[in-house]
Motif scaffolding. Structure first.
Motif, PDB file in Angstrom:
ATOM      1  N   HIS A 244      46.639  14.078  91.505  1.00  0.00           N
ATOM      2  CA  HIS A 244      47.098  13.412  90.278  1.00  0.00           C
ATOM      3  C   HIS A 244      47.934  14.387  89.455  1.00  0.00           C
ATOM      4  O   HIS A 244      47.572  15.553  89.295  1.00  0.00           O
ATOM      5  CB  HIS A 244      45.912  12.931  89.450  1.00  0.00           C
ATOM      6  CG  HIS A 244      46.314  12.125  88.249  1.00  0.00           C
ATOM      7  ND1 HIS A 244      46.616  10.785  88.315  1.00  0.00           N
ATOM      8  CD2 HIS A 244      46.483  12.477  86.951  1.00  0.00           C
ATOM      9  CE1 HIS A 244      46.934  10.340  87.124  1.00  0.00           C
ATOM     10  NE2 HIS A 244      46.866  11.357  86.268  1.00  0.00           N
ATOM     11  N   GLY A 258      50.934   9.789  88.070  1.00  0.00           N
ATOM     12  CA  GLY A 258      50.146   9.102  89.072  1.00  0.00           C
ATOM     13  C   GLY A 258      49.802  10.024  90.218  1.00  0.00           C
ATOM     14  O   GLY A 258      49.676  11.245  90.053  1.00  0.00           O
ATOM     15  N   GLU A 259      49.687   9.448  91.396  1.00  0.00           N
ATOM     16  CA  GLU A 259      49.270  10.184  92.576  1.00  0.00           C
ATOM     17  C   GLU A 259      50.471  10.784  93.306  1.00  0.00           C
ATOM     18  O   GLU A 259      51.547  10.184  93.356  1.00  0.00           O
ATOM     19  CB  GLU A 259      48.497   9.267  93.525  1.00  0.00           C
ATOM     20  CG  GLU A 259      47.239   8.668  92.902  1.00  0.00           C
ATOM     21  CD  GLU A 259      46.242   9.732  92.486  1.00  0.00           C
ATOM     22  OE1 GLU A 259      46.112  10.729  93.232  1.00  0.00           O
ATOM     23  OE2 GLU A 259      45.597   9.577  91.433  1.00  0.00           O
ATOM     24  N   GLY A 269      50.763   4.778  90.649  1.00  0.00           N
ATOM     25  CA  GLY A 269      51.353   5.568  89.579  1.00  0.00           C
ATOM     26  C   GLY A 269      52.248   4.723  88.713  1.00  0.00           C
ATOM     27  O   GLY A 269      52.446   3.523  88.948  1.00  0.00           O
TER      28      GLY A 269
END
Length: 882
Positions: A244, A258-259, A269
């Protein structure tokens, strides 16, 4: 180290410890290319940044972002040199029993030398070891092994200074490359960066990373700033963004949170594209996608919000709408279709011409995409003339008028507002952009900006303070929210506030004029708004750069304001700060000085408009809203911080930055400040860190700023920040950068910023923190004092009870003594009365006897007469004794 005649014998003596030397261990750890130390610099080009910039969704033919190139092999150089093969050729120094002892100088076979302390024939203590190739170690030796702390120096100027264990960098240490603009300060483990640390990649210190390291690679939580100004904060793995995190592309006004996976957006995300706002635009101009990503592209289910209010929610494939989805237009029309390659798929027409005509009619753009104008009904039930975006709520004011006059009053005031609507819109959007630091440039006015509008229009000179105006306009809110500076004031609310304020101020003056509300509003426009609006006063909004800088201290100052607020004794019992409390606050924080005296503070309060002086001086019982409080602090900062203080602070910062001497730092010292320029990250238990030298904000402000160039929105954007990780020449960049001289106003603004920074960060905020700590200690001590007071109270009550019992006993004894005396007196009186009675009884008996007997002779009567006085005298003596 035993002195011998043969070199072979010395070899055997050197191996008597029965274990490998530190150099042999170091050699084993450096046997493979993968186990490189910090000096290899091989991880620099492996920083796969992946700063891809996906095109906005309106461009259907966007190219996918290229994946990152493979990581090149890592070269090796500048490892810790070995201490093996230490065969003595010559020795100069002290000896004890054929052992080297004390200070000495020794030459080894091959050209290596050592000068320092010896103990029991070994290098033990402080000394300097120099290899034949010029590499030098200065520090502590323990039994021939470099340990504790020391300094390595290579021929090209590369230096390491810090903790050493078994000849390897271990613990906290600082490394500076002599051939590359590389500087690292942080923790090491067996010669590798491991733990918390901060590394600079250029001389200007504009490109750096601060966070976690694992075996020479970025892994864990960290903050990365690139030379372009782009930043990333989040999780790392193998030098790549992984997990993250949040990435901000500054020049391109984009943001993703996000990721991540292997340096690319992967997983769920949110990606946001910000745009410059058009003048008087009613839209907040940004596009936003929230959903699934696969290898940097929108892929899977996601929702895209367009800047004009349109929304798409559905399936995506390779950055394009693909699959089932719902398209909601800004007019509210909803279109649910199957999409392919960013376009809706046309459904096959049904059989029959009637059905075809019906379908064509149903899908007609004019019908589906048309908009309807919404009519707004005002308080009197009539259609408002102000349009659909302005609802003038004056129902509370109409209650003061007779029922038959309310409709006329409402219509007339609406016409008066309509006459000046363009000027009001211009004033609203002008003040809503003051001090605006948001990337999307939204035009929503806050209460802080509304207060500035009121002060510029001199409403505070109409025998009413801004705090009282807040109560009039926002009295229906909770007491804690009436004076909140962050509340949003929409345009329709802005106009309603002006109408209510006009009635409140000019009600008495225009009480005989009809229509009354219209006359009050026109009086307000002609006297206050039209002559003075958009002429900004005060220091807070004096300049765009200074305003943006001052906004950084808003949150903390609002906390201080709330701490010194006291509730109003009358409804709605809202809390504000009085001028007297502001002056006491400066005195409690010890901020009053030779420059900032109490009379100067009163002049500042008059200058910012918090008080209007009269013949009696300044009224310290007046209330301050947060705008007046914050502007007063800014003015105090400019008076309190002198030019000498600024120069002294600048000299201290330059000395810290240029000084290369690093003092020994204990392992238990925390290094949380290594990431002080980064956003806060989750705590990592069990990790010890150490602060690294960083440029202060003061140095940044006084240095010549570098204006970043505008980058184009293309697919090659990730390469810009990747190149800065490679072998670069910052000197060339400095030569190529344009050098512009600051004008006088900009220099003054920079000086103000330095003064404000010094005042807030070194004086006001630390004083407030000390005040909070002191209050906490008092709160902790209060229960103890309460317990002690309760104990003392119990003791006092017990003592009082004992004293009362003692007094009761004494009183009882006194009563017993009195009763005893009274009984004795009564008994004596009774005995005396009995004797007298007996006397007279005897006398009577004698008289009776004498009557029966013959009369006595003269001699006998004389003896009786003598006996009577004798008895009388005995009775008198008894009474006298009593």
């Amino acid at each position: 180290m035993i002195k011998g005649k043969k070199k072979d014998g010395k070899k055997k003596d050197a191996k008597k410890d029965g274990k490998k030397s530190a150099a042999e261990k170091s050699e084993e750890s450096l046997g493979t290319p993968t186990d490189s130390s910090l000096t290899t610099l091989g991880d620099l080009p492996t920083d796969s940044l992946g700063e891809e910039t996906p095109a906005i969704p309106e461009a259907p033919d966007e190219e996918p972002v290229a994946e990152e190139p493979p990581v090149p092999p890592v070269p090796l150089f500048h490892e810790e040199p070995l201490l093996a093969q230490v065969i003595v050729e010559s020795y100069e120094g002290e000896q004890v029993n054929e052992f080297y002892e004390g200070e000495g100088f020794i030459c080894f076979e091959g050209g290596n030398t050592y000068k320092g302390l010896f103990s029991e024939g070994r290098m033990n203590g402080e000394g300097t070891y120099t290899w034949a190739d010029g590499v030098k170690y200065e520090g502590t030796f323990v039994k021939n092994v470099p340990t504790h702390c020391g300094r390595y120096t290579w021929n090209d100027g590369t230096v390491y200074e810090g903790s050493i264990q078994d000849g390897l960098r271990h613990g906290y240490g600082v490394f500076r490359s002599g051939t590359h603009p590389i500087f690292y300060a942080g923790f090491w483990c067996n010669g590798k960066r491991h733990g918390k640390g901060k590394i600079y990649y250029d001389q200007e210190q504009t490109s750096w990373y601060a966070g976690d390291w694992v075996n020479n690679v970025r892994e864990g939580w960290g903050f990365r700033r690139y030379r372009s100004g782009n930043t990333y904060f989040g999780q790392w793995k193998q030098n790549l963004r992984h997990g993250h995190g949040k990435m901000i592309w500054l020049a391109d006004n984009q943001e993703y949170e996000g990721e991540w996976e292997c340096g690319l957006q992967h997983g769920s995300g949110m990606h946001t594209w910000f745009f410059k706002r058009m003048d008087l635009s009613k839209y907040s101009l940004w596009n936003e996608y929230a959903g699934s990503f696969v290898k940097g592209q929108r892929h899977g289910h996601g929702t895209f919000l367009y800047s004009d209010g349109t929304m798409y929610s559905g399936e995506w494939a390779h950055n394009k709408k693909h699959g089932k989805g719902i398209f909601v237009f800004k007019s509210g029309v909803c279109l649910e279709r199957e999409f392919e390659n960013d376009r809706p798929v046309e459904r096959p027409p049904r059989q029959g011409s009637a059905v075809k005509a019906k379908n064509r009619k149903a899908t007609s753009p004019r019908k589906n995409f048309g908009t309807k104008r919404t009519a707004v009904v005002n308080a009197s039930g009539k259609i408002s003339v102000l349009g659909s975006d302005l609802d003038l709520d004056v129902s509370s004011l109409l209650a003061f008028f007779p029922r038959e006059d309310r409709e006329n009053e409402s219509q007339k005031v609406e016409l008066a507002v309509l006459r000046h609507i363009s000027k009001l819109r211009r004033a609203y959007y002008f003040y809503s952009t003051l001090g605006c630091v948001s990337c999307d440039n939204t035009c929503n006015m806050t209460m802080l900006q509304f207060w500035r509008f009121l002060k510029d229009c001199n409403f505070h000179l109409c025998s009413v303070t801004l705090a009282e105006i807040d109560r009039v306009l926002r009295g229906d809110q909770s007491p804690k929210d009436i004076h909140d500076p962050s509340d949003i004031v929409l345009f329709r609310t802005f106009v309603c506030y002006l109408v209510h304020l006009a009635f409140h101020i000019y009600h008495e003056k225009c009480k005989d004029e009809v229509p009354h509300l219209q006359k009050c509003f026109l009086e307000l426009m002609s006297r206050n708004v039209l002559p003075s609006a958009c002429c900004v006063q005060g220091i807070l909004y004096s300049g765009g750069e200074f305003s943006s800088f001052a906004m950084n201290y808003i949150e903390k100052c609002w906390e201080i304001y709330g701490d010194f607020c006291r509730p109003c004794p009358i409804p709605p019992f809202d809390s504000t700060v009085k001028l007297r409390q502001f002056l006491w606050m400066l005195d409690d924080f010890k901020l009053l000085s030779e420059q900032l005296t109490a009379p100067i503070v009163l002049e500042i309060l008059v200058k910012v408009g918090a008080s209007v002086p009269d013949i009696y001086g300044v009224n310290l019982e007046l209330e301050m809203v947060f705008l007046e409080f914050f502007e007063s602090l800014l003015e105090c900062a400019l008076v309190y911080v002198t030019e000498d203080m600024v120069l002294k602070k600048e000299a201290e910062d330059n000395k810290k930055r240029s000084s290369f001497e690093i003092k020994e730092v204990p392992n238990e010292t925390s290094a949380v400040s290594l990431t002080e320029q980064a956003p806060p990250q989750p705590p990592r238990p069990g990790e010890d860190t150490e602060p690294a030298p960083q440029p202060s904000l003061l140095e940044t402000l006084l240095s010549l700023p570098v204006t970043p160039g505008e980058s184009k929105d293309d697919g090659s954007m990730p390469n810009k920040d990747v190149k800065e990780e490679e072998d670069s020449y910052p000197e060339k960049e400095l030569i190529d950068e344009p050098k512009e001289d600051k004008d006088e106003q900009k220099e003054l603004c920079s000086f103000w910023m330095c003064q404000v920074e010094i005042f807030f960060t070194t004086k006001l905020f630390p004083a407030f923190e000390r005040e909070i700590v002191l209050r906490d200690k008092i709160k902790e001590k209060n229960p103890q004092d309460a317990e002690l007071a309760e104990l003392r109270k119990i003791q006092a009550e017990e003592l009082k009870r004992l004293i009362a019992e003692k007094e009761e006993e004494e009183e009882a004894r006194k009563q017993e003594a009195i009763a005893l005396q009274e009984s004795v007196r009564l008994s004596e009186e009774a005995s005396s009365s009995w004797e007298t009675l007996l006397y007279w009884r005897n006398l009577q008996l004698k008289k009776e006897v004498s009557k029966r007997e013959p009369s006595p002779t003269k001699s006998s009567r004389g003896s009786e007469a003598k006996a009577a006085p004798t008895a009388t005298k005995a009775t008198a003596d008894r009474k006298k004794r009593k």
